[in-house]
Write an enzyme that holds these catalytic residues in place. Structure first.
Site, PDB file in Angstrom:
ATOM      1  N   SER A  55       5.122   4.537  -5.975  1.00 52.68           N
ATOM      2  CA  SER A  55       5.077   3.078  -6.015  1.00 52.68           C
ATOM      3  C   SER A  55       6.370   2.536  -5.426  1.00 52.68           C
ATOM      4  CB  SER A  55       4.945   2.581  -7.453  1.00 52.68           C
ATOM      5  OG  SER A  55       5.117   1.170  -7.501  1.00 52.68           O
TER       6      SER A  55
ATOM      7  N   TYR B 121       7.748   2.836 -16.024  1.00 50.94           N
ATOM      8  CA  TYR B 121       6.778   3.088 -14.947  1.00 50.94           C
ATOM      9  C   TYR B 121       7.522   3.405 -13.645  1.00 50.94           C
ATOM     10  CZ  TYR B 121       3.361   2.008 -11.291  1.00 50.94           C
ATOM     11  OH  TYR B 121       2.569   2.058 -10.168  1.00 50.94           O
TER      12      TYR B 121
HETATM   13  P1  NAP Z   1      -6.446   1.144 -11.411  1.00 52.28           P
HETATM   14  O1  NAP Z   1      -7.237   0.167 -10.612  1.00 52.28           O
HETATM   15  O2  NAP Z   1      -5.942   0.757 -12.773  1.00 52.28           O
HETATM   16  O3  NAP Z   1      -7.271   2.511 -11.513  1.00 52.28           O
HETATM   17  C1  NAP Z   1      -6.688   3.587 -12.181  1.00 52.28           C
HETATM   18  C2  NAP Z   1      -7.603   4.789 -12.109  1.00 52.28           C
HETATM   19  O4  NAP Z   1      -6.919   5.862 -12.767  1.00 52.28           O
HETATM   20  C3  NAP Z   1      -8.903   4.578 -12.834  1.00 52.28           C
HETATM   21  O5  NAP Z   1      -9.929   5.268 -12.123  1.00 52.28           O
HETATM   22  C4  NAP Z   1      -8.662   5.242 -14.185  1.00 52.28           C
HETATM   23  O6  NAP Z   1      -9.830   5.808 -14.784  1.00 52.28           O
HETATM   24  C5  NAP Z   1      -7.725   6.361 -13.801  1.00 52.28           C
HETATM   25  N1  NAP Z   1      -6.884   6.798 -14.931  1.00 52.28           N
HETATM   26  C6  NAP Z   1      -6.031   6.064 -15.691  1.00 52.28           C
HETATM   27  N2  NAP Z   1      -5.477   6.834 -16.648  1.00 52.28           N
HETATM   28  C7  NAP Z   1      -5.986   8.086 -16.479  1.00 52.28           C
HETATM   29  C8  NAP Z   1      -5.819   9.307 -17.144  1.00 52.28           C
HETATM   30  N3  NAP Z   1      -5.009   9.431 -18.220  1.00 52.28           N
HETATM   31  N4  NAP Z   1      -6.508  10.381 -16.708  1.00 52.28           N
HETATM   32  C9  NAP Z   1      -7.346  10.287 -15.644  1.00 52.28           C
HETATM   33  N5  NAP Z   1      -7.547   9.149 -14.959  1.00 52.28           N
HETATM   34  C10 NAP Z   1      -6.879   8.058 -15.382  1.00 52.28           C
HETATM   35  O7  NAP Z   1      -5.129   1.613 -10.592  1.00 52.28           O
HETATM   36  P2  NAP Z   1      -4.739   1.441  -9.042  1.00 52.28           P
HETATM   37  O8  NAP Z   1      -4.070   0.134  -8.884  1.00 52.28           O
HETATM   38  O9  NAP Z   1      -5.870   1.818  -8.184  1.00 52.28           O
HETATM   39  O10 NAP Z   1      -3.570   2.537  -8.947  1.00 52.28           O
HETATM   40  C11 NAP Z   1      -3.773   3.851  -8.453  1.00 52.28           C
HETATM   41  C12 NAP Z   1      -2.414   4.508  -8.297  1.00 52.28           C
HETATM   42  O11 NAP Z   1      -1.608   3.732  -7.418  1.00 52.28           O
HETATM   43  C13 NAP Z   1      -1.615   4.634  -9.591  1.00 52.28           C
HETATM   44  O12 NAP Z   1      -0.913   5.860  -9.599  1.00 52.28           O
HETATM   45  C14 NAP Z   1      -0.649   3.467  -9.510  1.00 52.28           C
HETATM   46  O13 NAP Z   1       0.517   3.690 -10.269  1.00 52.28           O
HETATM   47  C15 NAP Z   1      -0.372   3.411  -8.028  1.00 52.28           C
HETATM   48  N6  NAP Z   1       0.110   2.095  -7.585  1.00 52.28           N
HETATM   49  C16 NAP Z   1      -0.660   0.983  -7.689  1.00 52.28           C
HETATM   50  C17 NAP Z   1      -0.142  -0.263  -7.271  1.00 52.28           C
HETATM   51  C18 NAP Z   1      -0.919  -1.550  -7.354  1.00 52.28           C
HETATM   52  O14 NAP Z   1      -0.321  -2.623  -7.119  1.00 52.28           O
HETATM   53  N7  NAP Z   1      -2.204  -1.547  -7.667  1.00 52.28           N
HETATM   54  C19 NAP Z   1       1.158  -0.327  -6.761  1.00 52.28           C
HETATM   55  C20 NAP Z   1       1.898   0.842  -6.678  1.00 52.28           C
HETATM   56  C21 NAP Z   1       1.369   2.045  -7.090  1.00 52.28           C
HETATM   57  P3  NAP Z   1     -10.969   4.868 -15.501  1.00 52.28           P
HETATM   58  O15 NAP Z   1     -11.684   4.181 -14.357  1.00 52.28           O
HETATM   59  O16 NAP Z   1     -11.814   5.833 -16.239  1.00 52.28           O
HETATM   60  O17 NAP Z   1     -10.214   3.914 -16.385  1.00 52.28           O
END
Ligand code: NAP
Length: 248
Positions: free
Chosen positions: A143, A157
């Site tokens: 991130s 985080y």
């Molecule tokens: P999201 O929309 O909240 O989706 C998270 C996904 O991870 C969901 O499919 C969830 O499963 C799964 N998950 C959460 N906890 C888990 C666990 N303990 N075991 C297995 N699966 C788990 O997140 P996102 O925004 O797409 O983020 C994806 C990645 O990108 C993350 O690593 C996040 O830190 C990183 N990121 C995101 C952003 C942003 O602005 N969105 C920015 C920087 C980095 P369920 O569907 O079953 O809940």
């Protein structure tokens, strides 16, 4: 035989966009979820409707036994892994460090750090030529927070993602001669449901003015970078983390 990718947290957000794009680029896709089976099954349905192969597996990446069972299910149902996207990750509610409990810190590190390490370990055991594998690719989701530190919001985080950057650097060097490339992607403010899970559904849009490009990014824009890193077009790229953050 199609290459096989496992995308943790592939049911929603960045993981779902990556699953759909990887399938279009010829990967058989295993995607994991922790609780939202419906969302994961919908991604499988969409991939199959386009003629691809997909499998949804329930596993908490913070639980070693469940991770081991997930990898075994992928071995049995799809075949030997060619790629891993360490995408599953969590945030928590806004807090200063002087308000953080040990329970909160342990959950953050268990899911984001230990989960990514254990999944990478299982992938290396399958892909490394040292273990009889045919090589492969790992992409770790970091991130922009790893660089910014996320003061007053979630330093825990941000620090967990700093550990992911270090995992990328060290593991890339450790397995470079064993046919495995390891890279990272650092998304900026991306329009997904992760912000709502931290109690701030409008967070990305409220902070958009801090982005040099003055807008949030889409899950698709992150998936494009991840799938490029998975592809042979990135054949000489390892140990790199790409900022996909509109300049933030
Ligand atoms: P999201 O929309 O909240 O989706 C998270 C996904 O991870 C969901 O499919 C969830 O499963 C799964 N998950 C959460 N906890 C888990 C666990 N303990 N075991 C297995 N699966 C788990 O997140 P996102 O925004 O797409 O983020 C994806 C990645 O990108 C993350 O690593 C996040 O830190 C990183 N990121 C995101 C952003 C942003 O602005 N969105 C920015 C920087 C980095 P369920 O569907 O079953 O809940």
């Amino acid at each position: 035989m199609d290459p096989i990718v496992l995308i943790t947290g592939g049911g929603r957000g960045i993981g779902a966009a990556t699953a759909l794009l990887a399938a279009r680029r010829g990967f058989a896709v295993a995607l994991s979820y922790v609780s939202n089976a419906q969302a994961a099954q919908e991604v499988v349905r969409r991939i199959e409707a386009e003629g691809g192969r997909a499998l949804a597996v329930q596993a908490d990446v913070g639980n070693e036994a469940q991770v081991l069972a997930m990898f075994r299910e992928v071995d049995d149902k799809l075949g030997r892994l060619s790629a891993l996207v360490n995408n599953a990750g969590v945030v928590d509610v806004q807090a200063r460090l002087d308000e953080m409990s040990v329970a909160r810190l342990e959950r953050m590190m268990r899911v984001n750090v230990v989960g990514s390490f254990v999944c990478a370990r299982e992938a290396v055991r399958r892909m490394s030529t040292r273990h009889g594998g045919a090589g492969g690719v790992i992409v770790n989701l970091s991130s922009a927070a790893a660089r910014l530190g996320s003061p007053d919001q979630y330093i825990d985080y941000a620090a967990s993602k700093g550990a992911i950057d270090t995992l990328t650097i060290g593991l890339a060097k450790e397995v470079a001669e064993e046919g495995i490339r390891v890279n990272g992607v650092r998304p900026g403010l991306i329009d997904t449901e992760i912000h709502a899970s931290g109690g701030m559904p409008q967070r990305a849009f409220e902070l958009a003015h801090t982005v040099p490009m003055k807008r949030v990014g889409s899950a698709q824009e992150i998936a494009n970078a991840i799938v490029w890193l998975l592809s042979p077009e990135a054949s000489y790229v390892t140990g790199a983390s790409i900022d996909v953050s509109g300049g933030r």
